[in-house]
Scaffold this motif. Structure first.
Motif, PDB file in Angstrom:
ATOM      1  N   SER A 163       7.754   6.859   4.122  1.00 57.02           N
ATOM      2  CA  SER A 163       8.587   5.810   4.721  1.00 57.02           C
ATOM      3  C   SER A 163       8.853   4.931   3.646  1.00 57.02           C
ATOM      4  N   LEU A 164       7.785   4.700   2.867  1.00 52.53           N
ATOM      5  CA  LEU A 164       8.113   3.717   1.876  1.00 52.53           C
ATOM      6  C   LEU A 164       8.932   4.142   0.639  1.00 52.53           C
ATOM      7  N   THR A 179       0.851  10.040   6.746  1.00 58.73           N
ATOM      8  CA  THR A 179      -0.350   9.895   7.075  1.00 58.73           C
ATOM      9  C   THR A 179      -0.044   9.018   8.637  1.00 58.73           C
ATOM     10  N   ILE A 186       0.830  -1.083  -0.040  1.00 54.77           N
ATOM     11  CA  ILE A 186      -0.092  -0.083  -0.065  1.00 54.77           C
ATOM     12  C   ILE A 186       0.789   1.148  -0.122  1.00 54.77           C
ATOM     13  N   GLY A 190       1.133   8.185   2.253  1.00 59.24           N
ATOM     14  CA  GLY A 190       2.016   9.211   2.373  1.00 59.24           C
ATOM     15  C   GLY A 190       3.275   9.033   1.694  1.00 59.24           C
ATOM     16  N   GLY A 191       3.876   7.713   1.643  1.00 60.94           N
ATOM     17  CA  GLY A 191       4.817   7.502   0.884  1.00 60.94           C
ATOM     18  C   GLY A 191       6.265   8.088   1.538  1.00 60.94           C
ATOM     19  N   ASP A 240       6.873   7.762  15.998  1.00 60.28           N
ATOM     20  CA  ASP A 240       6.316   8.586  17.082  1.00 60.28           C
ATOM     21  C   ASP A 240       4.979   8.181  17.562  1.00 60.28           C
TER      22      ASP A 240
HETATM   23  C1  LIG Z   1      12.728  13.026   6.260  1.00 64.35           C
HETATM   24  C2  LIG Z   1      11.749  12.210   7.302  1.00 64.35           C
HETATM   25  C3  LIG Z   1      11.751  12.497   8.692  1.00 64.35           C
HETATM   26  C4  LIG Z   1      10.814  11.634   9.226  1.00 64.35           C
HETATM   27  N1  LIG Z   1      10.837  11.782  10.825  1.00 64.35           N
HETATM   28  C5  LIG Z   1      10.003  11.127  11.511  1.00 64.35           C
HETATM   29  C6  LIG Z   1       9.730  11.198  12.751  1.00 64.35           C
HETATM   30  O1  LIG Z   1      10.523  12.004  13.369  1.00 64.35           O
HETATM   31  N2  LIG Z   1       8.927  10.548  13.420  1.00 64.35           N
HETATM   32  C7  LIG Z   1       7.921   9.683  12.658  1.00 64.35           C
HETATM   33  O2  LIG Z   1       7.217   9.172  13.271  1.00 64.35           O
HETATM   34  N3  LIG Z   1       8.206   9.434  11.479  1.00 64.35           N
HETATM   35  C8  LIG Z   1       8.903  10.147  10.838  1.00 64.35           C
HETATM   36  N4  LIG Z   1       8.853   9.893   9.422  1.00 64.35           N
HETATM   37  C9  LIG Z   1       8.423   9.035   8.918  1.00 64.35           C
HETATM   38  C10 LIG Z   1       6.963   9.640   8.370  1.00 64.35           C
HETATM   39  O3  LIG Z   1       5.864  10.016   9.324  1.00 64.35           O
HETATM   40  C11 LIG Z   1       6.151   8.440   7.365  1.00 64.35           C
HETATM   41  O4  LIG Z   1       5.387   9.218   6.679  1.00 64.35           O
HETATM   42  C12 LIG Z   1       5.218   7.461   8.208  1.00 64.35           C
HETATM   43  O5  LIG Z   1       6.251   6.495   8.944  1.00 64.35           O
HETATM   44  C13 LIG Z   1       4.616   6.445   7.257  1.00 64.35           C
HETATM   45  O6  LIG Z   1       3.530   6.956   6.976  1.00 64.35           O
HETATM   46  P1  LIG Z   1       3.095   7.308   5.283  1.00 64.35           P
HETATM   47  O7  LIG Z   1       1.610   7.658   5.331  1.00 64.35           O
HETATM   48  O8  LIG Z   1       4.103   7.995   4.670  1.00 64.35           O
HETATM   49  O9  LIG Z   1       3.184   5.663   4.808  1.00 64.35           O
HETATM   50  P2  LIG Z   1       3.749   5.082   3.546  1.00 64.35           P
HETATM   51  O10 LIG Z   1       5.264   5.347   3.318  1.00 64.35           O
HETATM   52  O11 LIG Z   1       3.086   5.476   2.339  1.00 64.35           O
HETATM   53  O12 LIG Z   1       3.663   3.301   4.039  1.00 64.35           O
HETATM   54  C14 LIG Z   1       4.581   2.969   5.096  1.00 64.35           C
HETATM   55  C15 LIG Z   1       4.378   1.263   5.081  1.00 64.35           C
HETATM   56  O13 LIG Z   1       3.098   1.312   5.900  1.00 64.35           O
HETATM   57  C16 LIG Z   1       2.025   0.754   4.805  1.00 64.35           C
HETATM   58  N5  LIG Z   1       0.924   1.186   5.003  1.00 64.35           N
HETATM   59  C17 LIG Z   1       0.646   2.627   4.937  1.00 64.35           C
HETATM   60  N6  LIG Z   1      -0.675   2.952   5.084  1.00 64.35           N
HETATM   61  C18 LIG Z   1      -1.341   1.973   5.363  1.00 64.35           C
HETATM   62  C19 LIG Z   1      -2.464   1.515   5.623  1.00 64.35           C
HETATM   63  N7  LIG Z   1      -3.661   2.409   6.006  1.00 64.35           N
HETATM   64  N8  LIG Z   1      -2.930   0.121   5.817  1.00 64.35           N
HETATM   65  C20 LIG Z   1      -2.167  -0.721   6.011  1.00 64.35           C
HETATM   66  N9  LIG Z   1      -0.795  -0.561   5.595  1.00 64.35           N
HETATM   67  C21 LIG Z   1      -0.470   0.776   5.348  1.00 64.35           C
HETATM   68  C22 LIG Z   1       2.634   0.848   3.601  1.00 64.35           C
HETATM   69  O14 LIG Z   1       2.279  -0.375   2.705  1.00 64.35           O
HETATM   70  C23 LIG Z   1       4.187   0.565   3.622  1.00 64.35           C
HETATM   71  O15 LIG Z   1       4.590  -0.649   4.024  1.00 64.35           O
HETATM   72  C24 LIG Z   1      10.208  10.845   8.568  1.00 64.35           C
HETATM   73  C25 LIG Z   1       9.871  10.703   7.375  1.00 64.35           C
HETATM   74  C26 LIG Z   1      10.789  11.293   6.463  1.00 64.35           C
HETATM   75  C27 LIG Z   1      11.060  11.240   4.969  1.00 64.35           C
END
Ligand SMILES: Cc1cc2nc3c(=O)[nH]c(=O)nc-3n(C[C@H](O)[C@H](O)[C@H](O)COP(=O)(O)OP(=O)(O)OC[C@H]3O[C@@H](n4cnc5c(N)ncnc54)[C@H](O)[C@@H]3O)c2cc1C
Ligand code: FES
Ligand code: FES
Lengths: 166, 294
Positions: B36-37, B111, B30, B33-34, B124
């Motif tokens: 982490s992925l 997200t 999935i 927000g992308g 966090d």
């Molecule tokens: C420079 C940078 C600094 C960051 N610093 C922090 C920080 O200080 N603290 C912190 O907490 N995070 C931090 N992050 C991580 C950020 O918060 C990520 O966005 C978060 O970890 C993942 O959310 P996402 O929506 O981007 O998920 P994605 O990157 O889209 O997905 C992450 C994983 O979860 C799965 N997934 C996503 N949504 C769902 C869903 N609804 N159901 C089932 N599976 C799902 C995906 O398949 C993937 O494996 C940072 C990221 C960056 C780029």
């Protein structure tokens, strides 16, 4: 490996291009659209040099796929100057020496634009908070903060000048 | 760097997304927000064959109170938490957390659902949701089920979600008001804005005068799996708060976590920082509880 047609409004113009699914938005902007004002400063989603506005919000264009913005609106640094007249933010960076090498500047300005769109009169702390996703290795940030303060004042004066003349 | 190639799908209903997940099984991921992925894909740490973008599914972004809970849509952006007056006023632990996640640019896309589903012990929200005693709603081929947060994090980067399930909602019990004094706080030590925690502590508690009636503590980035500090909670619950009690709670948290040494610090440093942060965050939550805000 799928390919996708992306219809997107970039700086007011509708463009339609076919891209590979894995193409990042920043590469689409720089290499397909030839808008090289948006920079790439890292491989780790850390620096903010690639910041553009996506549907009005500042985002890192290196951390989103081009296919995802289909139907959306993008604004890049190239959209800011109109008919050769600098945007108040660009003027602020010029007047207050908000840049040295300039590499971070387009991203910094797009973040500042989102900030001022949301909050036209930010405090110094709100400005520092607002640009905290954009790294600058040259200025030490103080001049950037002053540049954004200059722009906020200028925009406010501009608005009241327009009201007076209207 | 350029991610490996993949097939991209952007379904517009939850059912279509679940069907795609079921069809592609372990080859699919999935995309929320992308943030982490996509970094992981750029380093080819993740090379999924199929990406299922859930951003075009309507009605997954919301923050509202319902049935004694704050309910948050799985696709809700961190920036929406920051901008929500409901969160700012009634859920200070969540407000504290959203503010220190990454940087403003990341928060515009990242997200809450993704933050939990990724199950990164450095993220966090896991500690915060553990402290709240939240639950998550997962949608799969057989409909929806609710998973208690205590059962959600099963291993490093592994959750109780099945491959064909999508996290659609997070449910946080509304802290009690009235005669009970509830308070919560999150405290994070980071090297610089936008970095993951060296250590961070989440607490949500209820006070009766100076006595702690109930409390839950969550720890960030000091354990291979997001963890509740259960031994520390035991030192806190039922006690009248004083410096001695706080020190015992801090020591218990430092002892029960299992940090690893890295660029952010040594094991000893991270444990001691956890001790100090635990004491400070409890003081802050108690202040809030006594100040009347939850
Ligand atoms: C420079 C940078 C600094 C960051 N610093 C922090 C920080 O200080 N603290 C912190 O907490 N995070 C931090 N992050 C991580 C950020 O918060 C990520 O966005 C978060 O970890 C993942 O959310 P996402 O929506 O981007 O998920 P994605 O990157 O889209 O997905 C992450 C994983 O979860 C799965 N997934 C996503 N949504 C769902 C869903 N609804 N159901 C089932 N599976 C799902 C995906 O398949 C993937 O494996 C940072 C990221 C960056 C780029
Ligand atoms: S290029 Fe560094 S964050 Fe996008
Ligand atoms: S002016 Fe050189 S990085 Fe900012």
């Amino acid at each position: 490996m799928s390919r996708h047609t992306v219809n997107v409004t970039v700086n007011g113009e509708v463009v339609s291009e076919e891209v590979e699914a894995r193409m990042l938005l920043v590469h689409f902007i720089r290499e397909v659209l030839d808008l090289t004002g948006t920079h790439i400063g890292c491989d780790t989603s850390n620096c903010g040099a690639c910041t553009v506005l996506l549907n009005g919000r500042a985002v890192k264009s290196c951390t989103i796929f081009a296919a995802q913005v289909d139907g959306g609106t993008i604004e890049t640094i190239e959209a800011l100057a109109v008919d050769g007249k600098l945007h108040p933010l660009q003027e602020g960076f010029w007047e207050k020496h908000g840049l040295q090498c300039g590499y971070c500047t387009p991203g910094m300005i797009m973040s500042a634009k989102h900030l001022l769109d949301k909050n036209p009169n930010p405090t110094e702390e709100e400005i520092r908070w607002g640009i905290s996703g954009n790294l600058c290795r040259c200025t030490g940030y103080n001049k950037i903060v002053e540049a954004i303060q200059y722009a906020a004042e200028k925009i406010e004066q501009g608005d009241s000048a327009e009201e007076v003349s209207a | 760097m350029i991610p490996g190639s993949f097939d991209y799908h952007a379904p517009t209903t939850l059912d279509d997304a679940v069907a795609l997940l079921t069809e592609h099984g372990g080859d699919a991921k999935i995309l929320a927000g992308g943030h982490s992925l996509i970094p992981a894909m750029r380093f080819r740490l993740a090379v999924p064959d199929v990406l299922i973008d859930i951003n075009r599914i309507p009605d997954l972004e919301y923050i509202r109170e319902e049935d004694g809970h704050l309910v948050i849509g799985g696709l809700t952006r961190e920036s929406a938490l920051e901008e929500s007056s409901l969160v700012q006023e009634k859920y200070p632990l969540l407000a504290d957390t959203a503010k220190v996640i990454a940087d403003p640019l990341v928060r515009n896309l990242a997200t809450v659902g993704g933050n939990l589903a990724h199950a990164d012990p450095a993220n966090d929200h896991p500690a915060t949701m553990l402290a709240y005693g939240a639950s998550v709603v997962a949608h799969g081929p057989n409909g929806a089920r609710t998973i208690a947060i205590d059962d959600f994090f099963v291993d490093l980067f592994a959750t109780a979600l099945e491959r064909s399930e999508i996290l659609t909602e997070i449910r946080i019990p509304t802290p009690p008001t009235g005669s009970a004094n509830a308070g919560g706080a999150y405290l994070k030590m980071e090297r610089k804005v936008g970095d993951y925690a060296v250590s961070a502590v989440a607490v949500q508690l209820v006070m009766d005068g100076d006595t702690v009636v109930s409390a839950r503590l969550g720890l960030t980035n000091v354990n291979p799996v997001p963890m509740r500090a259960i031994a520390a909670e035991a030192e806190l619950i039922g006690k009248e708060l004083n410096d001695e009690v706080l020190e015992a709670v801090g020591r218990a948290a430092a002892a029960e976590c299992d940090p690893s040494a890295d660029l952010r610090g040594s094991v000893e440093y991270k444990r001691d920082l956890t001790r100090v942060l635990t004491k400070r965050v409890i003081r802050k939550a108690v202040e809030r509880a006594k100040g009347g805000d939850s």
